[in-house]
Design an enzyme around this catalytic site. Structure first.
Site, PDB file in Angstrom:
ATOM      1  N   ASP A   1       4.005  -0.531 -24.119  1.00  0.00           N
ATOM      2  CA  ASP A   1       2.869  -0.553 -24.909  1.00  0.00           C
ATOM      3  C   ASP A   1       1.861  -1.513 -24.516  1.00  0.00           C
ATOM      4  O   ASP A   1       2.239  -2.743 -23.807  1.00  0.00           O
ATOM      5  CB  ASP A   1       3.229  -0.711 -26.307  1.00  0.00           C
ATOM      6  CG  ASP A   1       3.956   0.134 -26.860  1.00  0.00           C
ATOM      7  OD1 ASP A   1       4.348   1.074 -26.301  1.00  0.00           O
ATOM      8  OD2 ASP A   1       4.698  -0.268 -27.630  1.00  0.00           O
TER       9      ASP A   1
HETATM   10  N1  URA Z   1       9.649  -0.269 -27.265  1.00  0.00           N
HETATM   11  C1  URA Z   1       8.495  -0.225 -27.682  1.00  0.00           C
HETATM   12  O1  URA Z   1       8.436  -0.043 -28.885  1.00  0.00           O
HETATM   13  N2  URA Z   1       7.537  -0.791 -27.140  1.00  0.00           N
HETATM   14  C2  URA Z   1       7.682  -0.956 -25.698  1.00  0.00           C
HETATM   15  O2  URA Z   1       6.722  -1.141 -24.954  1.00  0.00           O
HETATM   16  C3  URA Z   1       8.835  -0.854 -25.168  1.00  0.00           C
HETATM   17  C4  URA Z   1       9.894  -0.486 -25.855  1.00  0.00           C
END
Ligand code: URA
Length: 240
Positions: free
Chosen positions: A107
Site C-alpha cells: 500500500d
Molecule cells: N498488508 C497490508 O495491509 N498492506 C500491505 O501493504 C501489505 C500487506
C-alpha cells in the site's frame, strides 16, 4: 583474427544496477571487479551467461538482461509503474535502464522491502497464490491486543473475502506485532488488524521469503546477489 566477443564489462555492470557506465568504469579501475576470480581491467569483455563477474567479491548477474532490485519503499510512494495523480512511484526510485515492475504490491502507506524485476518467471512464482512465500511485517497497532486477539490473528480472521490462512503472530511489545503471512490479499494485514479492533498505524515489511535487509535506508535500493535470487526461487518452488 582477434574476436571481440561478449559485452563490455562496464555495460554489464551498469545493467546490473551498479551505477552509470562511467561509475562502473571507476569500479573496474579501482580493481574492485573480478571476472572468473581475476581482477578485471578496463576494456575487458564478458559473456554474462558464462563468465562469473563479481564486485567486491559479490557475484552479480543471474542471466543476461535480468535485473533484480531490492528497494526499501518509503511511505507515500505508489507501488505502480505510473500514477495518474502524479505521486512518486517505486519504479522512479530504481535505475531505469531495464523496464522493471514491482513484485506484488505494498500500500502507499506501507514501508519496507519490495522487489522490482524484469524476471517474469520469478515474478510469476512469487505472486502465484499456490507458491505464496512468507512475508513478514511489523505492525504498529492502536491499543494493546489481548492474547485472545492474537490467537484469532494466528488461527484465521473472517474477512469479507473469506477466512485468512493461519499466520505466525507474536507481540514484540504490547502495540507492536510481528505478523508472517503467505497469502497476498489486498491490504491483508491492515484488514486483519482492523477486524480484531486494533487498526494499523504503521506497517513495515521486514522480510520476503529468505530476504531480509535491515541496512537499506528508506528510498535506497540494491541489486540482489545471485545467491539471493536462487534462494527466492527455491522458496517459491514449494507448493502449499
Ligand atoms: N498488508 C497490508 O495491509 N498492506 C500491505 O501493504 C501489505 C500487506
Amino acid at each position: 583474427m582477434i574476436l571481440f566477443e561478449g559485452e563490455r564489462l562496464q555495460k554489464v555492470l551498469a545493467r546490473a544496477g551498479l551505477g552509470s557506465r562511467r561509475a562502473c568504469e571507476e569500479l573496474i579501475e579501482e580493481g574492485r571487479v573480478t571476472v572468473n576470480g581475476e581482477v578485471a581491467i578496463l576494456g575487458r569483455r564478458v559473456e554474462i551467461a558464462a563468465d562469473q563477474v563479481a564486485v567486491d567479491g559479490v557475484i552479480i548477474g543471474v542471466a543476461p538482461g535480468l535485473v533484480h532490485y531490492l528497494l526499501n519503499k518509503p511511505r507515500g510512494v505508489v507501488c505502480t509503474a505510473s500514477d495518474p495523480q502524479g505521486r512518486p512511484t517505486v519504479v522512479e526510485l530504481v535505475p531505469s535502464d531495464a523496464r522493471v515492475y514491482p513484485v506484488g504490491r505494498l500500500d502507499t502507506d506501507t514501508e519496507g522491502l519490495l522487489l522490482l524485476t524484469n524476471d517474469g518467471e520469478l515474478t510469476h512464482r512469487l505472486t502465484h497464490p499456490s507458491f505464496g512465500v512468507e512475508k513478514e511485517y511489523l505492525a504498529e497497532v492502536e491499543g494493546e491486543p489481548s492474547r485472545g486477539s492474537l490467537r484469532i490473528l494466528r488461527e484465521g480472521v473472517a474477512l469479507d473475502d473469506g477466512i485468512t490462512a493461519p499466520a505466525k503472530v507474536s507481540a514484540v511489545s504490547p502495540s507492536l506485532l510481528k505478523i508472517v503471512i503467505h497469502e497476498g490479499r489486498n491490504r491483508q494485514v491492515r484488514r486483519m488488524c482492523e477486524a480484531i479492533g486494533h487498526p494499523v498505524q504503521r506497517l513495515v515489511r521486514t522480510r520476503i521469503g529468505p530476504l531480509r535487509d535491515g541496512s537499506l535506508e528508506p528510498g535506497a535500493w540494491r541489486v540482489l546477489t545471485v545467491d539471493e535470487v536462487r534462494a527466492l526461487e527455491r522458496a517459491a518452488s514449494v507448493e502449499r
